[in-house]
Design a protein around this motif. Structure first.
Motif, PDB file in Angstrom:
ATOM      1  N   PHE A   1       0.868  -1.186   0.000  1.00 55.42           N
ATOM      2  CA  PHE A   1       0.000   0.000   0.000  1.00 55.42           C
ATOM      3  C   PHE A   1       0.901   1.231   0.000  1.00 55.42           C
ATOM      4  O   PHE A   1       1.741   1.381   0.884  1.00 55.42           O
ATOM      5  N   GLU A   2       0.729   2.086  -1.007  1.00 52.21           N
ATOM      6  CA  GLU A   2       1.555   3.292  -1.089  1.00 52.21           C
ATOM      7  C   GLU A   2       0.662   4.492  -1.343  1.00 52.21           C
ATOM      8  O   GLU A   2       0.440   4.860  -2.485  1.00 52.21           O
ATOM      9  N   PRO A   3       0.133   5.091  -0.300  1.00 51.65           N
ATOM     10  CA  PRO A   3      -0.736   6.246  -0.506  1.00 51.65           C
ATOM     11  C   PRO A   3       0.042   7.361  -1.198  1.00 51.65           C
ATOM     12  O   PRO A   3       1.226   7.543  -0.920  1.00 51.65           O
ATOM     13  N   ASP A   4      -0.600   8.063  -2.097  1.00 53.16           N
ATOM     14  CA  ASP A   4       0.098   9.084  -2.873  1.00 53.16           C
ATOM     15  C   ASP A   4       0.103  10.411  -2.121  1.00 53.16           C
ATOM     16  O   ASP A   4      -0.574  11.356  -2.489  1.00 53.16           O
ATOM     17  N   GLY A   5       0.843  10.450  -1.018  1.00 52.13           N
ATOM     18  CA  GLY A   5       1.044  11.699  -0.272  1.00 52.13           C
ATOM     19  C   GLY A   5      -0.001  11.941   0.812  1.00 52.13           C
ATOM     20  O   GLY A   5      -1.076  11.367   0.832  1.00 52.13           O
TER      21      GLY A   5
END
Ligand SMILES: [Zn+2]
Length: 351
Positions: free
Chosen positions: A281-285
């Motif tokens: 999971f890599e939330p965009d900021g």
């Protein structure tokens, strides 16, 4: 006994004496390194030797960007880390280690994934960027940001016994999408599947550092418009000429501002060891995790909090293992279904 040199303590002069004495280097070269700001993206196989060499050579500011925690399967090649930091965010463990190797420099740990929306902020103000990544999507974001901001990018890549490197100078040389625009991660093998030889990593990383130092010293790097391809199996080094693509979407005469060849996926499944499913999971900021609150939720869900670091945590429950960084990046292993993984992520992030 070391001589007095303006701008350096006696300790520093002694520390750097074996490179300052080199004809092409000198005191002025050392000054240039001390003033330099370098961003290293990816602190795995390539990032370990690249960061150790640049730190100990005296680059004044190193910004480290990585989204991972240290895993025992990293240790055969990632010599920044020991068994004492398993489960720690790589940037945190690396910053500590590099400052022990050279207390005369500043190290900035950034526990993040590179995404299209943060790439420019991450590298703004840097003199150059070293690409030590192992996947294409963040590489494309980095390449685009470097071309846009006019910051040189030193690309390196390794797998099994082969590796390559090139030096990208915006406005002067090819960019990554001129010669690798068609590659995506699904068509490339990963280290978890086919493995990687530590020796090829050291070779490619050292070439990247040599190119970086040439640039920082104001000299001409050797791999402009050239891909150096190295194969350990017969120890061959081949130089491949690269030509700039007139219609390159990034550096061509009519750049297109549409998205990279690979879009950023805030949730994806990657292949882990022995075919295990790994969810990333890599939330965009925009996320900033309160670790203390997170520990309470994890323990409430029956997890063991195995590592409580400053920039992230590692946890486990039976076959499930995970890590979460303060930036909201989470890697989960051991769930059979993506629904279960997403549910846990939602529970933790909504905290
Ligand atoms: Zn290009």
């Amino acid at each position: 006994m070391s001589a007095r040199v303006a701008g350096f303590t006696e300790n520093e002069v002694e520390y750097y004496s074996r490179q300052m004495v080199m004809k092409d280097f000198g005191v002025e070269g050392q000054r240039r390194l001390k003033r330099a700001k370098v961003c290293i993206v990816g602190l795995g196989g390539l990032g370990s030797p690249v960061s150790i060499q640049l730190a100990t050579m005296g680059v004044g500011l190193l910004r480290l960007v990585d989204r991972d925690v240290v895993d025992v399967s990293n240790l055969h090649r990632q010599h920044l880390y020991g068994v004492d930091v398993i489960g720690y965010p790589k940037v945190e463990a690396a910053a500590e280690r590099l400052n022990k190797l050279n207390p005369h420099i500043t190290v900035e740990p950034m526990p993040l994934s590179v995404t299209p929306s943060n790439a420019e902020d991450l590298i703004k103000g840097m003199d150059l960027v070293v690409d030590c990544l192992d996947s294409m999507a963040p590489r494309y974001s980095l390449n685009r940001a470097c071309v846009k901001l006019g910051i040189p990018l030193i690309h390196g890549a390794v797998i099994t016994q082969i590796g390559n490197a090139t030096t990208i100078i915006p406005g002067e040389t090819v960019c990554l999408e001129c010669f690798q625009g068609g590659l995506d991660d699904d068509s490339l093998p990963s280290c978890a599947i086919v493995g990687v030889h530590p020796s090829i990593i050291s070779i490619v990383a050292s070439i990247q550092v040599s190119e970086a130092v040439k640039l920082l010293l104001g000299k001409t790097p050797s791999l402009r418009n050239t891909l150096l391809f190295c194969d350990l199996s017969d120890l061959s080094f081949e130089r491949i000429n690269l030509a700039r693509m007139e219609n390159c979407p990034v550096c061509g005469s009519q750049p297109r501002s549409n998205s990279s060849p690979i879009a950023h996926e805030p949730f994806q499944e990657i292949c882990g060891r022995e075919g295990r499913r790994v969810f990333v999971f890599e939330p965009d900021g925009g996320v900033n995790i309160d670790l203390k609150a997170l520990y309470r939720i994890l323990e409430g869900q029956g997890f063991n909090v195995d590592v409580r670091a400053k920039l992230g945590t590692s946890f486990s429950r039976g076959p499930v293992k995970g890590s979460i960084l303060v930036s909201g990046v989470m890697i989960l292993e051991g769930f059979n279904s993506s629904d279960d993984a997403v549910r846990l992520y939602d529970t933790l992030i909504k905290s």
